[in-house]
Design an enzyme around this catalytic site. Structure first.
Site, PDB file in Angstrom:
ATOM      1  N   GLU A  59      11.751  16.495  13.815  1.00 16.81           N
ATOM      2  CA  GLU A  59      12.040  16.254  12.396  1.00 16.81           C
ATOM      3  C   GLU A  59      11.220  17.228  11.557  1.00 16.81           C
ATOM      4  O   GLU A  59      10.000  17.133  11.515  1.00 16.81           O
ATOM      5  CB  GLU A  59      11.675  14.813  12.025  1.00 16.81           C
ATOM      6  CG  GLU A  59      12.006  14.516  10.584  1.00 16.81           C
ATOM      7  CD  GLU A  59      11.595  13.131  10.120  1.00 16.81           C
ATOM      8  OE1 GLU A  59      10.550  12.626  10.540  1.00 16.81           O
ATOM      9  OE2 GLU A  59      12.338  12.565   9.292  1.00 16.81           O
ATOM     10  N   LYS A 118       0.842  -1.201   0.000  1.00 19.25           N
ATOM     11  CA  LYS A 118       0.000   0.000   0.000  1.00 19.25           C
ATOM     12  C   LYS A 118       0.882   1.257   0.000  1.00 19.25           C
ATOM     13  O   LYS A 118       1.623   1.476   0.954  1.00 19.25           O
ATOM     14  CB  LYS A 118      -0.864   0.029   1.262  1.00 19.25           C
ATOM     15  CG  LYS A 118      -1.816   1.207   1.286  1.00 19.25           C
ATOM     16  CD  LYS A 118      -2.369   1.477   2.679  1.00 19.25           C
ATOM     17  CE  LYS A 118      -1.547   2.469   3.451  1.00 19.25           C
ATOM     18  NZ  LYS A 118      -1.587   3.825   2.919  1.00 19.25           N
TER      19      LYS A 118
END
Ligand code: NAD
Length: 481
Positions: free
Chosen positions: A371, A167
């Site tokens: 991040e 996926k």
């Protein structure tokens, strides 16, 4: 754009429902992707399970299939790259490199040795350590490198004798769906199934009873959910998660050289690389020169739609990520940072953000600690090298890092102190199929690539052939006497 369809059991699997995919350069929906139903996911896993028996029986056929898949990829750059640019935003040339890399990974694993290891071969026994496939793999990929990262999973999983259901991210499903279509005649039916849908589909996959392994690349937050979801039936997991890579510049570095290379390591794919440089530590004496070098690159690089000639940085891939980068930069500025270049979103449509170099901030600021995954780079000064190393390591992340200096032995000694899966010296982002890639701490569990990555798609099996006439080998006999 042509219609995009899932591939289940070697056939096109149309869906009633679809969802829109946006071009990040315009912010507009330009194509529809299929929304997989639970029944279709069951059918995909069922097909993968049914094809597993024949697939695992013939290693030579698997290698040949991976080579043919690589050939198809090499021949399909002109079909795939424009789709990738449209859904991901990266410049067309980079999209072409990504298609090429997918082929290279397929070729690498097609040729990777996986002979059993002989543990014992004497008068009493012949003992071999073999690797057996796990069965069906659930593979889930993120939106930054949809194709390359898909092949980091497809190629080793298949060589090891597994079948899989993959996926892609809902932000970038189209290129992967197209690959499923292009390879429909290459893989035997059911060996590679490509489904698409939202995050919920990923959760269904990790909780599904059929797969024995989840190979996941994405954020730390989702990685933890995947680990929890895989735990009840003890699925094996490989988690390739986020990073906050430090680059430490040493006092003997050449500022112009390191600024150029660190800029490339930080802004590749518009900063949307798990192992991009995300914070730079520079000794006070070199600080201004390194900052100016980085800023010069940021000012001169061409930002724009990936189809435009000469563009090196595209838009940020999606609205939530765009908002996140804006938020982190605004937070840094509100805490006293200076944007030497950039610092804000660009005018006009699309998720464009100015290449940004931030100074006057330190650890404890969100953009240094978290991040950012976008085109904004904080540059932090340091006085004491030991302190810089401690600050580089003072994080839950541990994907990779780099150390820059003229005395490469000294730089390597510093690199060895970094708590991360890959520690580069005088380079960053040098990756290859031969090198195992993975993270320390929250950056992941396990590795991808090389024989080590291949091993994670299999279980150990000891095959012990006794040569003792009574079936007792010497070790057992001595225990009984
Ligand atoms: P994400 O975690 O939001 O999504 C990744 C994939 O997981 C998508 O396909 C998504 O649909 C799916 N997903 C979402 N929720 C799920 C759930 N509950 N269960 C199962 N699957 C679910 O990550 P992203 O925003 O697509 O990607 C960016 C992140 O990926 C960054 O943190 C980046 O550092 C990381 N990344 C890591 C590597 C690596 O190799 N270490 C490589 C590329 C990106």
């Amino acid at each position: 754009m042509s219609e995009f369809v899932m591939t289940i059991a070697g056939e096109a699997a149309p869906t009633e429902a679809t969802f829109g995919v946006r071009n990040p350069a315009t912010g507009e929906v330009f194509a529809q992707a299929p929304e997989c139903t639970r029944q279709q996911l069951d059918a995909a896993f069922d097909a993968a399970a049914k094809s597993a028996r024949d697939w695992k029986a013939d290693e030579a056929a698997r290698r040949g299939t991976l080579l043919r898949a690589a050939d198809v990829m090499l021949a399909s750059g002109e079909v795939l790259a424009p789709i990738l640019t449209a859904e991901q935003g990266k410049p067309l040339a980079d999209a072409g490199v990504e298609v090429f890399a997918a082929a290279i990974w397929s070729q690498y694993f097609a040729n990777l040795e996986m002979a059993p290891q002989i543990i014992q071969d004497d008068d009493t026994a012949y003992v071999e350590l073999a690797r057996r496939p796990l069965g069906v793999v659930a593979a889930i990929t993120p939106w930054n490198f949809p194709l390359t990262l898909a092949f980091w999973k497809i190629a080793p999983a298949l060589l090891a004798g597994n079948t899989l259901v993959l996926k892609p991210s809902p932000y970038t499903p189209l290129t992967t769906l197209k690959v499923g279509e292009l390879l429909r005649d290459v893989f035997p039916p059911g060996v590679v199934n490509i489904v698409s849908g939202g995050d919920e589909l990923g959760a269904w996959m990790t909780a599904h009873p059929v797969p024995r392994k989840v190979s996941f690349t994405g954020s730390v937050e989702t990685g933890k959910k995947v680990a929890l979801s895989a735990a009840p039936d003890l699925k094996r997991v490989t988690l390739e998660l986020g990073g906050n890579d430090p680059a430490i510049v040493l006092d003997d570095a050449d500022p112009a050289v390191v600024a150029s290379a660190i800029f490339a390591g930080a802004f590749m794919n518009n900063g949307q690389v798990c192992s991009a440089v995300k914070r730079v530590y520079v000794p006070e004496a070199l600080y201004d020169d390194v900052v100016e070098g980085l800023a010069a690159h940021a000012r001169s690089i061409k930002v724009g739609e990936g189809t435009e000639e000469g563009v090196k940085l595209g838009p940020i891939n999606n609205a939530p990520q765009y908002e996140r980068v804006k938020e982190l930069v605004a937070d840094a500025l509100s805490h006293g940072a200076t944007a030497v270049t950039g610092g804000k979103a660009m005018e006009g449509p699309g998720y464009f953000f100015e290449p940004t170099i931030l100074t006057g901030l330190s650890d404890g600021t969100r953009i240094v600690d978290e991040e950012q995954f976008g085109p904004a780079l904080p540059v932090v000064s340091y006085r004491d090298l030991g302190d810089a190393i401690d600050r580089a390591n003072a994080t839950h992340f541990g994907l990779s890092g780099s150390v820059w200096g003229t005395d490469t032995d000294r730089a390597a000694a510093v690199a060895a102190q970094l708590e991360c899966g890959t520690a580069w010296v005088n380079t960053h982002l040098a990756l290859s199929p031969e090198q195992p890639f993975g993270g320390f701490k929250w950056s992941g569990i396990g590795v991808e690539n090389g024989p080590w990555g291949l091993a994670e798609f299999s279980e150990f099996q000891v095959v012990h052939r006794s040569k003792a006439p009574d079936g007792l080998n010497l070790n057992t006999a001595s225990l009984l006497s």
